[in-house]
Design a protein around this motif. Sequence first.
Motif, PDB file in Angstrom:
ATOM      1  N   LEU A 168      32.039  39.484  50.265  1.00  0.00           N
ATOM      2  CA  LEU A 168      32.446  38.291  50.998  1.00  0.00           C
ATOM      3  C   LEU A 168      33.845  37.881  50.540  1.00  0.00           C
ATOM      4  N   THR A 169      34.668  37.429  51.461  1.00  0.00           N
ATOM      5  CA  THR A 169      36.071  37.126  51.179  1.00  0.00           C
ATOM      6  C   THR A 169      36.225  35.684  50.722  1.00  0.00           C
ATOM      7  N   LEU A 170      36.916  35.502  49.570  1.00  0.00           N
ATOM      8  CA  LEU A 170      37.120  34.170  49.000  1.00  0.00           C
ATOM      9  C   LEU A 170      38.590  33.785  48.896  1.00  0.00           C
ATOM     10  N   GLY A 171      39.500  34.676  49.241  1.00  0.00           N
ATOM     11  CA  GLY A 171      40.910  34.351  49.109  1.00  0.00           C
ATOM     12  C   GLY A 171      41.771  35.588  49.279  1.00  0.00           C
ATOM     13  N   ILE A 172      42.956  35.559  48.660  1.00  0.00           N
ATOM     14  CA  ILE A 172      43.926  36.648  48.784  1.00  0.00           C
ATOM     15  C   ILE A 172      44.384  37.060  47.393  1.00  0.00           C
ATOM     16  N   LEU A 173      44.362  38.359  47.128  1.00  0.00           N
ATOM     17  CA  LEU A 173      44.892  38.888  45.877  1.00  0.00           C
ATOM     18  C   LEU A 173      46.412  38.748  45.851  1.00  0.00           C
ATOM     19  N   GLU A 174      46.975  38.807  44.655  1.00  0.00           N
ATOM     20  CA  GLU A 174      48.422  38.692  44.543  1.00  0.00           C
ATOM     21  C   GLU A 174      49.121  39.827  45.277  1.00  0.00           C
ATOM     22  N   SER A 175      48.436  40.935  45.469  1.00  0.00           N
ATOM     23  CA  SER A 175      48.997  42.057  46.213  1.00  0.00           C
ATOM     24  C   SER A 175      49.040  41.801  47.713  1.00  0.00           C
ATOM     25  N   GLY A 176      48.428  40.697  48.166  1.00  0.00           N
ATOM     26  CA  GLY A 176      48.375  40.389  49.577  1.00  0.00           C
ATOM     27  C   GLY A 176      47.103  40.859  50.250  1.00  0.00           C
ATOM     28  N   GLU A 177      46.297  41.652  49.541  1.00  0.00           N
ATOM     29  CA  GLU A 177      45.030  42.134  50.094  1.00  0.00           C
ATOM     30  C   GLU A 177      43.969  41.041  49.986  1.00  0.00           C
ATOM     31  N   PRO A 178      42.949  41.079  50.840  1.00  0.00           N
ATOM     32  CA  PRO A 178      41.868  40.080  50.745  1.00  0.00           C
ATOM     33  C   PRO A 178      41.129  40.212  49.416  1.00  0.00           C
ATOM     34  N   PHE A 179      40.775  39.076  48.829  1.00  0.00           N
ATOM     35  CA  PHE A 179      39.961  39.085  47.614  1.00  0.00           C
ATOM     36  C   PHE A 179      38.499  38.986  48.025  1.00  0.00           C
ATOM     37  N   GLU A 180      37.762  40.060  47.775  1.00  0.00           N
ATOM     38  CA  GLU A 180      36.359  40.134  48.164  1.00  0.00           C
ATOM     39  C   GLU A 180      35.491  40.267  46.921  1.00  0.00           C
ATOM     40  N   ILE A 181      34.319  39.683  46.991  1.00  0.00           N
ATOM     41  CA  ILE A 181      33.384  39.765  45.880  1.00  0.00           C
ATOM     42  C   ILE A 181      31.979  39.939  46.447  1.00  0.00           C
ATOM     43  N   LYS A 182      31.230  40.820  45.845  1.00  0.00           N
ATOM     44  CA  LYS A 182      29.858  41.072  46.268  1.00  0.00           C
ATOM     45  C   LYS A 182      28.916  40.304  45.344  1.00  0.00           C
ATOM     46  N   PHE A 183      28.141  39.396  45.900  1.00  0.00           N
ATOM     47  CA  PHE A 183      27.279  38.534  45.099  1.00  0.00           C
ATOM     48  C   PHE A 183      25.906  39.143  44.853  1.00  0.00           C
ATOM     49  N   ARG A 184      25.598  40.248  45.460  1.00  0.00           N
ATOM     50  CA  ARG A 184      24.318  40.906  45.229  1.00  0.00           C
ATOM     51  C   ARG A 184      24.419  41.733  43.963  1.00  0.00           C
ATOM     52  N   GLN A 185      23.423  41.577  43.053  1.00  0.00           N
ATOM     53  CA  GLN A 185      23.407  42.254  41.760  1.00  0.00           C
ATOM     54  C   GLN A 185      24.708  41.976  41.001  1.00  0.00           C
ATOM     55  N   ASN A 186      25.090  40.724  41.002  1.00  0.00           N
ATOM     56  CA  ASN A 186      26.357  40.349  40.386  1.00  0.00           C
ATOM     57  C   ASN A 186      26.249  38.927  39.851  1.00  0.00           C
ATOM     58  N   SER A 187      26.190  38.782  38.538  1.00  0.00           N
ATOM     59  CA  SER A 187      26.182  37.463  37.912  1.00  0.00           C
ATOM     60  C   SER A 187      27.632  37.067  37.630  1.00  0.00           C
ATOM     61  N   VAL A 188      28.008  35.867  38.046  1.00  0.00           N
ATOM     62  CA  VAL A 188      29.408  35.445  38.033  1.00  0.00           C
ATOM     63  C   VAL A 188      29.574  34.233  37.117  1.00  0.00           C
ATOM     64  N   PHE A 189      30.638  34.245  36.321  1.00  0.00           N
ATOM     65  CA  PHE A 189      30.999  33.098  35.487  1.00  0.00           C
ATOM     66  C   PHE A 189      32.402  32.649  35.848  1.00  0.00           C
ATOM     67  N   ILE A 190      32.574  31.348  36.100  1.00  0.00           N
ATOM     68  CA  ILE A 190      33.857  30.768  36.483  1.00  0.00           C
ATOM     69  C   ILE A 190      34.243  29.726  35.446  1.00  0.00           C
ATOM     70  N   ALA A 191      35.425  29.858  34.851  1.00  0.00           N
ATOM     71  CA  ALA A 191      35.905  28.921  33.836  1.00  0.00           C
ATOM     72  C   ALA A 191      37.273  28.398  34.244  1.00  0.00           C
ATOM     73  N   GLY A 192      37.501  27.125  33.983  1.00  0.00           N
ATOM     74  CA  GLY A 192      38.798  26.524  34.298  1.00  0.00           C
ATOM     75  C   GLY A 192      38.764  25.048  33.993  1.00  0.00           C
ATOM     76  N   LYS A 193      39.908  24.525  33.604  1.00  0.00           N
ATOM     77  CA  LYS A 193      39.968  23.108  33.250  1.00  0.00           C
ATOM     78  C   LYS A 193      39.752  22.246  34.491  1.00  0.00           C
ATOM     79  N   LYS A 194      39.532  20.969  34.250  1.00  0.00           N
ATOM     80  CA  LYS A 194      39.371  20.031  35.344  1.00  0.00           C
ATOM     81  C   LYS A 194      40.646  20.004  36.180  1.00  0.00           C
ATOM     82  N   GLY A 195      40.496  20.166  37.492  1.00  0.00           N
ATOM     83  CA  GLY A 195      41.651  20.189  38.365  1.00  0.00           C
ATOM     84  C   GLY A 195      42.234  21.563  38.598  1.00  0.00           C
TER      85      GLY A 195
END
Length: 717
Positions: free
Chosen positions: A254-281
């Motif tokens: 599934l597409t969530l954005g654009i890579l710095e190369s200009g290609e679509p950023f896709e991620i497969k959520f099936r069999q994939n545990s995801v961790f997202i870290a980032g400061k507030k804002g």
Amino acid sequence: MSMFDRPRNHEPIPWRHGTITTPLYTAATVYAGSLAMDLATDGTGLPIALMGLGSVTGIVTAAASRWFRTRHQTGPARLFHTAFTATWTTATYAWLTWASYDSPWTMASAATVAIATAALTPAYAVDRYLRHDIIAAQWAEEAKQNQVVDGNEWERLFEQAGARGVKVQTDSFTTRSGYALPLKLTSTPYNQILPMLPMIETKKGDLRTGALDLRPGDSGMASDAVLYVSTRDVLSESVNLPDDAHPLTITEPLTLGILESGEPFEIKFRQNSVFIAGKKGSGKSVLLHCIISVITRCTDAVIWMIDMAEGNTAKRWLRPWVEQWKDQHGRLIDRPILDWVATSVDEAVRLLKASVAVADGRARRMPGSKIRPTADTPALIVITDENPVLMSCIPEAIQEKVSGIKKGRKAAVDYIDAAQRGTGPNTGGGEVMSQYDTVIGGRFPKKAEGQFVFPDYYQRVDLSKLPGNGAFYVLDEQRSKTGMGPERFKGYFIYDDDEHPDGTEARVIEEKAVERWDIRPDLDKQSQTDAEPYGYSTRWEDKERMAWLLDAIGLPTHSPAAPGPTPQGPARPSRPSAAAATGTIAPLPSIDSYLERSQQHQNQERQDTTEPQLDPAALERFLTEAENLTKQAAVDLIKPKKDRRHPRRDEVTDWVKAAADDGITVADIRTRLEALYPGETPPSDTAIQKWFADHPNIVKPGRGIYFWADEPNTTGE
């Protein structure tokens, strides 16, 4: 450059082409078309009605298209462009109609075409003049994109930066954000070139920071690499979430954005545990909204969400259901788009236990090695926002999360966790962190704060330098295996505030929920039975459990006559119990029984408590002993202590601090000590490593290099 060499959809700049070549080429094409039509119809021509209808349609379409394409020009110029297009298309269709009923092979016919061309050429020259700035800008951009890469210059830049033997291949190619240079490495290895990229960017002179990205070649050979040069600043752009709402499947990326190369950023959520870290804002919440927006379009996925930020993310998606909105087809929204939401610790633990029970139940029932999600047996995606609230202090939640991530992979139960920091206490420790397949890191105030997100790439990744909100690094299994490492991308933007800047109410998230509410399936019946011991069927019926939602939406909440104990789900049985099989929950003891047992316990303690008889002689001996110990302690405090620290330890610590982001190794320390203090035996490697391990501000993300962290590391990791 000849007319036949020009880029597509661009007109030639030279004036002679504009006044001579283009009209002649157009006239020749029209005349050749009339000859071909005469040959195809054997001189009989086409029906007049068909020719007339086609001519009128062509003229109107061409004029309307020209009117629309010149909308950014002034009014008079726009009228001229449209009138000129209508004139020459009318002349063209008139000639074709006449030629179909007369012979185009005569000199008179050819002269007619030549006279019409001569008459329209001045008008075409004016048409071009009114568009000269637009045409020039098009060609300038085209020339910039197709400029020949100077391989010799790049080889010289590598040599000046210290990378020897780097050869630029001739088969360079363009990308969506710039161009790429295949490289042949003959001396300096790939890993040693990576730290040199910032220096090369500086020496090149016309590149922004972070514009270069070196990746291993597709061949897998150590001597092959590709240098991606970005001339487009993707990370500074704002890319809105597409308005698409057609159904998707969780089994595809599934597409969530654009890579710095200009290609679509896709991620497969099936069999994939995801961790997202980032400061507030940093854009973490917006990214979660984007994830929810694509998963809710899947016909084979169900979302359970733990929102420890008082339900701020989840409530926006649930509002249309709670307030009984109608969708674009006039249908009442009669079920929530998120299947289960927890906002309290008790409810979160209950939800996690239920997810593990679903994984256990599916594992017992599945005929093969894993479940492929379908509408009848959908994938269960458990999303947690503000994950540290649970992972930092609720052992039961940590236990269930570890069990769920390990067991859920093959049972179509996957987890997505978001946190403001990537340190151990915020993730549940190394046992949880090691189970994530994909890690996404957002912006942090300081480089040291992001070191635990990508510990193996501390030198390459600086999360504090990500430009703006919504920019992230991503590292998954594929990027790790190929040696590419974390890659930067820009997430889609979706407006998630309650109000627009002008103060009007914003309902962007709610409108997304209205578009998608009927796409997701229901959780399969067997999984519902697995989750029933933890209150699945009453998750939206128990007003105590959904009071947070009613309060957030502004609806009246239930006020019980007398307070009672917080409902708790039963401990997960090792095997299906009778209660689980029938979908019922065993009744909890009443509050009176707890009070009665407490009173009995207090009475028992009172009966067993007796005053001990003290021996005066024993008491005197105890006091004398205490006095002697106190005197000895006072003497020890006055007596000067021998400093057992190594005389060079503080100096070595200062060297680590002075090294800053470059870091320093134990070998460097010993070499420097031997040079400064000849004849003095330097401390052993083990001793220096122990000094660094005991110091709270010295960290070693990996590869034997030590760095100074401004904030002490109190986690012991």
